[in-house]
Design a protein around this motif. Structure first.
Motif, mmCIF file in Angstrom:
data_model
loop_
_atom_site.group_PDB
_atom_site.id
_atom_site.type_symbol
_atom_site.label_atom_id
_atom_site.label_comp_id
_atom_site.label_asym_id
_atom_site.label_seq_id
_atom_site.Cartn_x
_atom_site.Cartn_y
_atom_site.Cartn_z
ATOM 1 N N ALA A 587 0.835 -1.204 0.000
ATOM 2 C CA ALA A 587 0.000 0.000 0.000
ATOM 3 C C ALA A 587 0.866 1.250 0.000
ATOM 4 O O ALA A 587 0.553 2.243 -0.668
ATOM 5 C CB ALA A 587 -0.926 -0.015 1.207
ATOM 6 N N ARG A 588 1.951 1.212 0.785
ATOM 7 C CA ARG A 588 2.838 2.365 0.847
ATOM 8 C C ARG A 588 3.502 2.629 -0.500
ATOM 9 O O ARG A 588 3.804 3.779 -0.837
ATOM 10 C CB ARG A 588 3.875 2.132 1.950
ATOM 11 C CG ARG A 588 4.570 3.385 2.408
ATOM 12 C CD ARG A 588 5.127 3.268 3.805
ATOM 13 N NE ARG A 588 6.035 2.170 3.985
ATOM 14 C CZ ARG A 588 5.888 1.195 4.893
ATOM 15 N NH1 ARG A 588 4.854 1.204 5.692
ATOM 16 N NH2 ARG A 588 6.751 0.217 5.002
ATOM 17 N N ASN A 589 3.710 1.553 -1.288
ATOM 18 C CA ASN A 589 4.344 1.678 -2.603
ATOM 19 C C ASN A 589 3.310 1.743 -3.724
ATOM 20 O O ASN A 589 3.657 1.540 -4.891
ATOM 21 C CB ASN A 589 5.300 0.508 -2.841
ATOM 22 C CG ASN A 589 6.512 0.558 -1.935
ATOM 23 O OD1 ASN A 589 6.964 1.637 -1.562
ATOM 24 N ND2 ASN A 589 7.038 -0.596 -1.564
ATOM 25 N N ASN A 590 2.047 2.006 -3.339
ATOM 26 C CA ASN A 590 0.971 2.133 -4.331
ATOM 27 C C ASN A 590 0.866 0.905 -5.240
ATOM 28 O O ASN A 590 0.601 1.016 -6.448
ATOM 29 C CB ASN A 590 1.155 3.397 -5.178
ATOM 30 C CG ASN A 590 1.052 4.660 -4.347
ATOM 31 O OD1 ASN A 590 0.195 4.767 -3.471
ATOM 32 N ND2 ASN A 590 1.930 5.618 -4.598
ATOM 33 N N GLY A 591 1.087 -0.276 -4.671
ATOM 34 C CA GLY A 591 0.915 -1.526 -5.412
ATOM 35 C C GLY A 591 2.101 -1.929 -6.260
ATOM 36 O O GLY A 591 2.031 -2.925 -6.997
ATOM 37 N N ASN A 592 3.206 -1.196 -6.208
ATOM 38 C CA ASN A 592 4.385 -1.523 -7.007
ATOM 39 C C ASN A 592 5.075 -2.759 -6.413
ATOM 40 O O ASN A 592 5.707 -2.697 -5.359
ATOM 41 C CB ASN A 592 5.344 -0.326 -7.008
ATOM 42 C CG ASN A 592 6.494 -0.518 -7.987
ATOM 43 O OD1 ASN A 592 7.051 -1.594 -8.112
ATOM 44 N ND2 ASN A 592 6.845 0.578 -8.657
ATOM 45 N N ARG A 593 4.933 -3.900 -7.112
ATOM 46 C CA ARG A 593 5.428 -5.179 -6.560
ATOM 47 C C ARG A 593 6.948 -5.242 -6.540
ATOM 48 O O ARG A 593 7.550 -5.761 -5.598
ATOM 49 C CB ARG A 593 4.865 -6.339 -7.391
ATOM 50 C CG ARG A 593 3.340 -6.337 -7.463
ATOM 51 C CD ARG A 593 2.832 -7.372 -8.432
ATOM 52 N NE ARG A 593 1.395 -7.267 -8.622
ATOM 53 C CZ ARG A 593 0.695 -8.057 -9.429
ATOM 54 N NH1 ARG A 593 1.304 -9.002 -10.120
ATOM 55 N NH2 ARG A 593 -0.612 -7.892 -9.546
ATOM 56 N N THR A 594 7.557 -4.720 -7.582
ATOM 57 C CA THR A 594 9.021 -4.782 -7.667
ATOM 58 C C THR A 594 9.662 -3.962 -6.547
ATOM 59 O O THR A 594 10.599 -4.417 -5.870
ATOM 60 C CB THR A 594 9.498 -4.269 -9.031
ATOM 61 O OG1 THR A 594 8.874 -5.025 -10.058
ATOM 62 C CG2 THR A 594 11.017 -4.375 -9.152
ATOM 63 N N LYS A 595 9.149 -2.746 -6.328
ATOM 64 C CA LYS A 595 9.695 -1.899 -5.271
ATOM 65 C C LYS A 595 9.427 -2.519 -3.899
ATOM 66 O O LYS A 595 10.268 -2.455 -3.000
ATOM 67 C CB LYS A 595 9.073 -0.501 -5.332
ATOM 68 C CG LYS A 595 9.730 0.502 -4.377
ATOM 69 C CD LYS A 595 9.190 1.898 -4.592
ATOM 70 C CE LYS A 595 9.955 2.936 -3.783
ATOM 71 N NZ LYS A 595 10.100 2.608 -2.382
#
Length: 632
Positions: A587-595
């Motif tokens: 959630a903190r990375n707005n759904g960015n799986r790689t990050k």
């Protein structure tokens, strides 16, 4: 003895003796002579006695003596003082020659012999002197009992000095406390119960220094003639006459000094006055220590309140990571005019968040209008939102504006937006897009300048899939989403919120409840709180009302073991923690799986498998294989 005969407007008559050097009169109950007269101020008059005559003066009230208006007046027997509707008749026909200081001429005193000193020592004093000392001791006891219930240090210091001045018949008094080994004047009063300006300049340094050094009480009948002090610069400059100075001790250490003085030689202090002041100083030490201890506790409480304020965001209480993320988002979106959708379970405080957005926005001076879309019948909701024209429907006897018009220049909060009927959603979408509304029964539009904040406890994406909520309206409302975490995921916030509500309702209901037992705190953390903050508030309100002890237990909050969630096995708890942690980072990375995988230090395939598991759990499909899965 001088006296006043009091006749109140209701015809009641009573006689009061003037025993004190200063006697206060007024409607307030804290006066020496309370007057039951609505026309009299709380503090009206004071009668002073200087050893020779009695004088009445105003404390803010208008009064007449024998029919003539006066500001002050020397009283004689038979004088009638009128204040408000009350008459005060003065008399001193039975007063002794020295009403306050009854002294026995030296030639009339017979000292006891050594052989009879132990058994007949009381014969050296007249009954009047003994009686007066008993009266003073009783007054001191009553005064102590009265002040033991007060914890205002400044008020106690002033009251102590006023009483010390009165019992010793001094003209002025000073209370000096030791700070870092140095004496500091904390209170200075005169016989009129007024604070003395430039108090330090009116004290004798030499007398105070001697008491501080020797820690013994001293009395100086005439400082200008005393061999030890007559050469002192402060004594000469101040023309100090009669002085008494006693140490104020606490647990064997010097805590302060009590200093009283007379400016007239006719009022020289006597040894028995020093004895009285010494006893008074001992009692003053107890009162001051009690007040200072409570004051320290108040400072601790203030520090706790400050910490609570640090855990608040406006009227919102909480400092967990989830709420801090919410606060950061509010800081960014509040100054703008974009639409906001607040989501979260029932009772998480969505309306409070909406109010905080409004309060921090440029529209804060405008109205904040709330509409609960789930509480208004469907056939009335359109009229409630947009208003109606006269005759638009049965009962529409006059044209009435709606909530949109009422919110012009401010914020319109649409609570439970997920409950809005589909046919009304179309009209709401049009109003939001065009910023024009049409009253029911009218074809003429009205422009509206508002900001819309909506809230729901439903997952609107799923409602859109089920065709119970319009997709175009969802995207119009959901420019920015603020998701509130449930109380069960807010960690220590449940205790912080509990203390906040406890203090609030303890004051409101005058309850003795002040905190939680350790068992109650543990139970509050373990309980799931399906009703969230609203449930916590209601449980605490009931517990505070029914509390009969200062600490609330788990039973007081109805948090019995059978109501608590069962303890999860360690392996399962570890898996649940991993899931929540991954979800938080995603959630903190707005759904960015790689990050997210990089932040967690795991293979990206682990994040993909985690998301596949979540989807499988939702749909009931088969779980993906776990081989080679990396643990966090």
């Amino acid at each position: 003895m001088a006296s006043l005969t009091v006749r109140t407007p209701d015809g009641k008559v009573r006689t009061v003796s003037l025993l004190k050097r200063i006697t206060s009169l007024g409607r307030g109950s804290d006066n020496d002579v309370p007057l039951e007269d609505a026309g009299v101020p709380a503090s009206a008059l004071h009668v002073t006695f200087d050893g020779t005559r009695y004088e009445v003066g105003s404390l803010g009230a208008t009064f007449h003596v024998n029919g003539k208006r006066r500001d002050n007046h020397a009283l004689s027997t038979g004088d009638v003082v009128k204040v408000g509707g009350t008459e005060l008749t003065f008399s001193r026909e039975d007063a002794p020659r020295e009403p306050i200081r009854r002294e026995v001429p030296e030639r009339e005193v017979t000292l006891p012999s050594a052989s009879t000193a132990s058994s007949d020592s009381h014969t050296a004093e007249l009954p009047g002197v003994v009686g007066r000392e008993l009266v003073l001791l009783k007054r001191l006891t009553a005064f102590s009992e009265r002040l033991f219930g007060s914890y205002d240090v400044d008020r106690i210091l002033e009251s102590l000095l006023d009483e010390a001045i009165e019992v010793t018949r001094a003209d002025k008094g000073f209370l000096i406390l030791m700070e870092s080994g140095e004496p500091r004047v904390k209170a200075a009063r005169n016989v009129a119960r007024e604070n003395i300006e430039d108090a330090v300049e009116k004290l004798s340094d030499s007398i105070i220094s001697k008491v501080v050094k020797d820690q013994k009480a001293i009395i100086v009948a005439d400082a200008l003639d005393a061999p030890e002090f007559k050469a002192s610069e402060s004594v000469v400059n101040l023309k100090v006459h009669s002085v008494m100075c006693v140490p104020v001790m606490h647990k064997g250490d010097l805590f302060g000094v009590l200093y009283v003085g007379n400016d007239r030689l006719v009022n020289r202090f006597e040894p028995k006055s020093l004895d009285m002041l010494t006893v008074f100083a001992a009692q003053a030490s107890l009162l001051l220590q009690n007040a200072l201890l409570v004051n320290d506790l108040k400072l601790d409480n203030t520090e706790l309140r400050r910490k609570l304020e640090d855990q608040r965001y406006g009227d919102i209480v909480g400092s967990c990571q989830g709420m801090r993320d919410v606060y950061k988002r509010l800081d960014k979106i509040a100054p703008t005019d974009i639409s906001v959708l607040i989501t979260g379970e029932t009772g998480t405080g969505k309306e409070l968040i909406a109010r905080e957005i409004h309060r921090r926005s440029p529209r804060t001076k405008g109205p904040f209008i709330t509409v609960n879309c789930g509480a208004i019948p469907e056939n009335l909701l359109e009229s409630e939102l947009f208003g109606h024209a006269k005759g638009a429907f049965t009962g529409a006897v006059a044209t009435r504006p709606g909530k949109f018009q009422a919110a012009i220049g401010g914020t319109l909060f649409l609570d439970e937006i997920g409950e809005m009927p589909l046919q009304l959603q179309v009209k709401l979408l049009r109003a939001l897009q065009d910023k024009v509304v049409y009253k029911v029964g009218e074809n003429r539009g009205e422009p509206v300048d508002i900001r819309v904040v909506a809230a729901t406890n439903k997952i609107l994406e799923e409602e859109v899939k089920r065709n119970t909520f319009r997709e175009d309206l969802y995207y119009r409302l959901n420019v920015v989403t603020v998701k509130l975490p449930p109380l069960r995921e807010r960690g220590e916030d449940v205790i912080v919120l509990g203390r906040f509500f406890l203090q609030k309702y303890a004051r409101e209901f005058n309850s003795k409840a002040r905190g939680f037992t350790p068992a109650a705190a543990v139970s509050m953390k373990k309980y799931g709180w399906p009703g969230n903050i609203r449930e916590l508030e209601n449980r605490l309100k009931k517990a505070v009302v029914l509390a009969d002890k200062p600490l609330l237990g788990a039973d007081d909050l109805d948090l019995k073991p059978e109501n608590l969630e069962p303890i999860m096995p360690l392996l399962q708890a570890k898996e649940e923690f991993q899931k929540r942690y991954i979800n938080e980072v995603l959630a903190r990375n707005n759904g960015n799986r790689t990050k997210t995988a990089k932040d967690l230090g795991v293979d990206p395939r682990t994040i993909f498998r985690h998301l596949e598991k979540l989807e499988a759990e939702k749909t009931g499909g088969p779980l993906p294989p776990d081989e080679n899965e990396e643990l966090l």
